[in-house]
Design a protein around this motif. Sequence first.
Motif, PDB file in Angstrom:
ATOM      1  N   PRO A   5     -29.872 -16.105 -13.379  1.00  0.00           N
ATOM      2  CA  PRO A   5     -30.719 -16.896 -14.229  1.00  0.00           C
ATOM      3  C   PRO A   5     -30.133 -17.093 -15.546  1.00  0.00           C
ATOM      4  CG  PRO A   5     -31.700 -14.969 -13.065  1.00  0.00           C
ATOM      5  CD  PRO A   5     -30.362 -15.107 -12.937  1.00  0.00           C
ATOM      6  N   VAL A   6     -30.434 -18.277 -16.185  1.00  0.00           N
ATOM      7  CA  VAL A   6     -30.140 -18.507 -17.362  1.00  0.00           C
ATOM      8  C   VAL A   6     -31.040 -18.165 -18.505  1.00  0.00           C
ATOM      9  CG1 VAL A   6     -29.297 -20.291 -19.086  1.00  0.00           C
ATOM     10  CG2 VAL A   6     -28.623 -20.515 -16.868  1.00  0.00           C
ATOM     11  N   PRO A  56     -32.753 -32.048   1.034  1.00  0.00           N
ATOM     12  CA  PRO A  56     -32.814 -32.592  -0.414  1.00  0.00           C
ATOM     13  C   PRO A  56     -32.329 -31.698  -1.169  1.00  0.00           C
ATOM     14  CG  PRO A  56     -34.824 -31.985   0.463  1.00  0.00           C
ATOM     15  CD  PRO A  56     -33.969 -31.957   1.738  1.00  0.00           C
ATOM     16  N   ALA A  57     -31.772 -32.125  -2.471  1.00  0.00           N
ATOM     17  CA  ALA A  57     -31.015 -31.012  -3.291  1.00  0.00           C
ATOM     18  C   ALA A  57     -31.869 -30.179  -3.878  1.00  0.00           C
ATOM     19  CB  ALA A  57     -30.328 -32.080  -4.513  1.00  0.00           C
ATOM     20  N   LEU A  58     -31.495 -28.852  -4.001  1.00  0.00           N
ATOM     21  CA  LEU A  58     -32.406 -27.940  -4.335  1.00  0.00           C
ATOM     22  C   LEU A  58     -32.138 -27.992  -6.039  1.00  0.00           C
ATOM     23  CD1 LEU A  58     -32.025 -25.181  -1.949  1.00  0.00           C
ATOM     24  CD2 LEU A  58     -33.978 -26.592  -2.288  1.00  0.00           C
ATOM     25  N   THR A  59     -33.158 -27.849  -6.785  1.00  0.00           N
ATOM     26  CA  THR A  59     -33.158 -27.519  -8.065  1.00  0.00           C
ATOM     27  C   THR A  59     -33.678 -26.024  -8.537  1.00  0.00           C
ATOM     28  OG1 THR A  59     -35.279 -28.823  -8.535  1.00  0.00           O
ATOM     29  CG2 THR A  59     -32.990 -29.534  -9.251  1.00  0.00           C
ATOM     30  N   LEU A  60     -32.618 -25.203  -8.497  1.00  0.00           N
ATOM     31  CA  LEU A  60     -32.893 -23.782  -8.909  1.00  0.00           C
ATOM     32  C   LEU A  60     -32.824 -23.386 -10.300  1.00  0.00           C
ATOM     33  CD1 LEU A  60     -31.320 -22.067  -6.011  1.00  0.00           C
ATOM     34  CD2 LEU A  60     -33.699 -22.551  -6.177  1.00  0.00           C
ATOM     35  N   PRO A  61     -33.597 -22.721 -11.119  1.00  0.00           N
ATOM     36  CA  PRO A  61     -33.488 -22.265 -12.362  1.00  0.00           C
ATOM     37  C   PRO A  61     -32.197 -21.402 -12.714  1.00  0.00           C
ATOM     38  CG  PRO A  61     -35.304 -21.263 -11.674  1.00  0.00           C
ATOM     39  CD  PRO A  61     -34.717 -22.090 -10.693  1.00  0.00           C
ATOM     40  N   GLY A  62     -31.263 -21.717 -13.195  1.00  0.00           N
ATOM     41  CA  GLY A  62     -30.111 -20.828 -13.168  1.00  0.00           C
ATOM     42  C   GLY A  62     -28.824 -21.434 -12.949  1.00  0.00           C
ATOM     43  N   ASP A 109     -36.846 -16.607 -16.369  1.00  0.00           N
ATOM     44  CA  ASP A 109     -37.068 -17.626 -15.698  1.00  0.00           C
ATOM     45  C   ASP A 109     -38.596 -17.479 -15.016  1.00  0.00           C
ATOM     46  OD1 ASP A 109     -36.027 -15.514 -14.173  1.00  0.00           O
ATOM     47  OD2 ASP A 109     -35.665 -17.004 -12.607  1.00  0.00           O
ATOM     48  N   GLN A 110     -39.282 -16.326 -15.026  1.00  0.00           N
ATOM     49  CA  GLN A 110     -40.608 -16.037 -14.502  1.00  0.00           C
ATOM     50  C   GLN A 110     -41.546 -16.778 -15.443  1.00  0.00           C
ATOM     51  OE1 GLN A 110     -40.006 -12.006 -13.987  1.00  0.00           O
ATOM     52  NE2 GLN A 110     -39.442 -12.075 -11.673  1.00  0.00           N
TER      53      GLN A 110
END
Length: 129
Positions: A76-77, A22-28, A105-106
């Motif tokens: 990270p954005v 499955p596609a990963l959704t990473l913050p960044g 992002d934390q």
Amino acid sequence: MRCLASLALTLLALKAALALAPALTLPGQAVCPELSSSEEDSCTISCVNDENCPQGTKCCARSPCSRSCVVPLIVPVPKAGRCPRVQAPPAPKLCLERNECSRDDQCMENQKCCFSSCAGRCMVPTTGP
């Protein structure tokens, strides 16, 4: 020769596993890693854009004349707004607080990681000037 065949089979298995994952959704934001001096010499094109690459990889320029699929770096954005101003203590004192964050992002939702006189804290950002 046996080693090359084993490597080829491993790469094919990895490509198949990534296609099914499955596609990963990473913050960044996914960005290409920096070139190493050993990679700059080759001139091969194995992709044209990210759609030519297995899931989880990105088509990156590896030298002026080559492109290949690589695992990207996730940068990270930063979240919108600015950290609120913190009053400095009138006299220096021992900081007993522990950091609860080191990056935005934390923190949950729209909170930013801000310095709170002696440690990183998740805070609601200010939006004005």
